[in-house]
Design a protein around this motif. Structure first.
Motif, PDB file in Angstrom:
ATOM      1  N   GLN A  35      29.600  45.694  38.873  1.00 30.10           N
ATOM      2  CA  GLN A  35      29.374  46.351  40.159  1.00 30.10           C
ATOM      3  C   GLN A  35      29.393  45.345  41.301  1.00 30.10           C
ATOM      4  OE1 GLN A  35      25.703  48.473  39.542  1.00 30.10           O
ATOM      5  NE2 GLN A  35      26.762  50.347  38.954  1.00 30.10           N
ATOM      6  N   VAL A  38      33.017  44.308  41.925  1.00 29.03           N
ATOM      7  CA  VAL A  38      33.735  45.392  42.603  1.00 29.03           C
ATOM      8  C   VAL A  38      33.336  45.435  44.079  1.00 29.03           C
ATOM      9  CG1 VAL A  38      33.908  47.916  42.760  1.00 29.03           C
ATOM     10  CG2 VAL A  38      34.140  46.792  40.556  1.00 29.03           C
ATOM     11  N   GLN A  41      35.015  42.724  45.941  1.00 29.16           N
ATOM     12  CA  GLN A  41      36.425  43.051  46.155  1.00 29.16           C
ATOM     13  C   GLN A  41      36.582  44.068  47.281  1.00 29.16           C
ATOM     14  OE1 GLN A  41      38.352  44.739  42.738  1.00 29.16           O
ATOM     15  NE2 GLN A  41      40.386  44.248  43.491  1.00 29.16           N
ATOM     16  N   LYS A  42      35.673  45.048  47.360  1.00 27.36           N
ATOM     17  CA  LYS A  42      35.741  46.069  48.412  1.00 27.36           C
ATOM     18  C   LYS A  42      35.648  45.459  49.801  1.00 27.36           C
ATOM     19  CE  LYS A  42      33.693  50.053  46.065  1.00 27.36           C
ATOM     20  NZ  LYS A  42      32.510  50.926  46.046  1.00 27.36           N
TER      21      LYS A  42
END
Length: 86
Positions: A35, A38, A41-42
């Motif tokens: 998480q 991610v 990366q977002k």
């Protein structure tokens, strides 16, 4: 403090040692790491390497001051998110 707790929890010599609890904690830690990666990366970070001990990011910043301010903003953003809610 949390590292000491985890080290104690996974030691077979500890009084609280329970293999099922150890597996559950390890699974939760891996999901939380995914998480986190991610979320990084977002917000536009490039992850070079990541495991439960460290995460290496490519910042595309040339000066140390720019990199430090980028990391400061990144940490503020991550601290404002609740990664354990999903």
């Amino acid at each position: 403090q949390l590292n000491h707790f985890y080290r104690w929890l996974q030691s077979s010599q500890s009084l609280l040692f329970e293999p099922a609890l150890k597996r559950t904690i390890q699974t939760f830690m891996r999901k939380l790491l995914i998480q986190l990666l991610v979320e990084l990366q977002k917000i536009g970070s490039t992850t070079i390497y990541g495991n439960l001990n460290k995460i290496i990011l490519a910042t595309k910043r040339w000066s140390r001051a720019d990199t430090q301010s980028y990391i400061k903003v990144l940490l503020e953003h991550l601290q404002s998110k609740d990664l354990t809610s999903t």
